[in-house]
Each structure stands twice: as C-alpha cells, then as structure tokens.
Scaffold this motif. Structure first.
Motif, mmCIF file in Angstrom:
data_model
loop_
_atom_site.group_PDB
_atom_site.id
_atom_site.type_symbol
_atom_site.label_atom_id
_atom_site.label_comp_id
_atom_site.label_asym_id
_atom_site.label_seq_id
_atom_site.Cartn_x
_atom_site.Cartn_y
_atom_site.Cartn_z
ATOM 1 N N PRO A 8 1.406 -1.034 0.156
ATOM 2 C CA PRO A 8 -0.208 -0.480 0.224
ATOM 3 C C PRO A 8 1.015 1.412 0.298
ATOM 4 N N THR A 9 2.066 0.925 0.992
ATOM 5 C CA THR A 9 3.012 2.499 0.481
ATOM 6 C C THR A 9 3.414 2.130 -0.980
ATOM 7 N N THR B 270 1.786 6.642 -6.904
ATOM 8 C CA THR B 270 -0.073 7.150 -7.462
ATOM 9 C C THR B 270 0.341 8.825 -7.019
ATOM 10 N N THR B 271 0.688 9.242 -5.657
ATOM 11 C CA THR B 271 1.276 10.502 -5.792
ATOM 12 C C THR B 271 2.131 11.245 -6.579
ATOM 13 N N GLY C 250 2.537 14.824 -13.098
ATOM 14 C CA GLY C 250 1.792 15.459 -13.995
ATOM 15 C C GLY C 250 1.372 16.684 -14.086
ATOM 16 N N LYS C 251 1.768 17.370 -12.768
ATOM 17 C CA LYS C 251 1.228 18.735 -12.752
ATOM 18 C C LYS C 251 1.899 19.576 -12.782
ATOM 19 N N TYR C 252 3.124 19.047 -12.633
ATOM 20 C CA TYR C 252 4.871 19.801 -12.706
ATOM 21 C C TYR C 252 5.494 19.676 -13.867
ATOM 22 N N SER D 258 4.147 15.372 -0.444
ATOM 23 C CA SER D 258 2.403 15.240 -0.782
ATOM 24 C C SER D 258 2.101 13.824 -0.568
ATOM 25 N N ALA D 259 2.615 12.448 -0.944
ATOM 26 C CA ALA D 259 2.409 11.337 -0.002
ATOM 27 C C ALA D 259 2.327 11.444 1.181
ATOM 28 N N ARG D 260 2.277 12.352 2.173
ATOM 29 C CA ARG D 260 3.092 12.059 3.833
ATOM 30 C C ARG D 260 3.355 11.229 3.892
#
Length: 192
Positions: A3-4, A10-11, A17-19, A32-34
């Motif tokens: 899961p980690t 995913t993060t 994708g954003k930057y 962002s993934a904490r």
C-alpha cells in the motif's frame, strides 16, 4: 505491491503530471504522499526509476484497455482497427506522464525509458499485426506482402500524430476529424 509503494506511485504520477519531470523533486513527492523521504527512496532509488514506473503504469493501463478490443473474434477487423486507433489516442490523451517522454529534450537526455517505450512499440506492432492478419484471413483486408510491415507503418502513423495532438495541444481541435482519417486508412486497406 505494498500500500505504501502504491500510494507513492499514485502521488508521484499526480505530481509529475502537474509539474513535469524536471520541476518535480523527490522531496515534493514524499511530502505530498505524507511519507518520509527515506520511505520513498526505499521503494524507488531515484527520481528516474520512479518516473519510469509511473510511465510503465500508464502504458500498462493502455494495454489493458486495448486488449479488450481484440477479444471478440467475430467483429470485422476493420472495426477492430478503427476502435484500436480511437481508443489508443483517447488513452494517450490522458497519459500526461507518457506525453512528457515525447519532448525532444527528454528523449535525448534520458535513456532510462528507452526500453519501456521500445517494449510498448513491439507490443503494439504485434497486436496490430494480429488484427491485420485476421482481416486478410477473413478476406476483409487486402495487404500484399509482409503484413508486419503494414502494422509497423500504421504504428509509425499513430506515433507521428502524438506530438501535434498532445505536445502542441491540438487534440481537442483535431480529434473530431480523427474518425474521418481512420476511415480513409481503413478504406485504403479494405478488400474491394
């Protein structure tokens, strides 16, 4: 996948994708993934390997979506080719991280993705060859010579559209005419 690791992937996909690859740091992804930066490096030893896995995930999704098109052996091969081309471009349009690999500066300086892209190209050529062979066998298509050459040319045609559609932002403007273009291609290889 743990899961980690899945959360980090995913993060990372969203952040890249954003930057973009260049402007994204491992610190930003971990934050962002904490998750601790050490956790990120435990699962992905470098930003390049993380980005590689992100792109591989996008291409795996593309494969999964395209495989369903080939399953029904009773569908006319011309309809399969048309559906394949349309679905491929639709999914490539949302594959933001793959699109980053199309940039000349990215392709020139980062060879860590070459084998991923090459493997995808080979897979696509095999799938298109199967469709074309089926069309010839069913007397739907007329392709004199080596069918795999036609498959390779069709793939080159599709890949040639990627830069103007995705990097130059022409997808929304041009995609409405894509069906007409596909029709021309299909008509050209159809048995009369």
């Amino acid at each position: 996948m743990s899961p980690t690791k899945q959360k980090l992937l995913t993060t990372a996909s969203k952040t890249f994708g954003k930057y973009g690859f260049y402007k994204t740091s491992m610190d930003e992804i971990a934050k962002s993934a904490r998750k601790a930066k050490g956790s990120l490096y435990y699962h992905f030893s470098s930003k390049e390997l993380l980005f590689r896995e992100v792109v591989q995930s996008e291409l795996m999704f593309l494969k999964q979506e395209l495989v369903s098109i080939f399953e029904d052996q009773h569908v006319d091969s011309r309809d399969v080719i048309s559906a394949y081309m349309t679905k491929r471009m639709m999914i490539m349009n949302i594959s933001i991280n793959y699109q980053e690999t199309l940039r000349p500066e990215f392709y020139e300086f980062y060879e860590f993705l070459n084998d991923v892209i090459l493997e995808m190209d080979q897979w696509e050529k095999q799938q298109i060859t199967k469709i074309l062979n089926r069309g010839v066998a069913n007397n739907e298509l007329e392709l004199p010579g080596d069918v795999s050459v036609y498959a390779e040319m069709l793939l080159i045609f599709l890949k040639g559209l990627e830069t103007p559609l995705f990097l130059k932002g022409q997808y929304d403007r041009l995609i409405s005419n894509f069906d007409n273009l596909i029709g021309i291609v299909i008509k050209g290889i159809s048995k009369v």
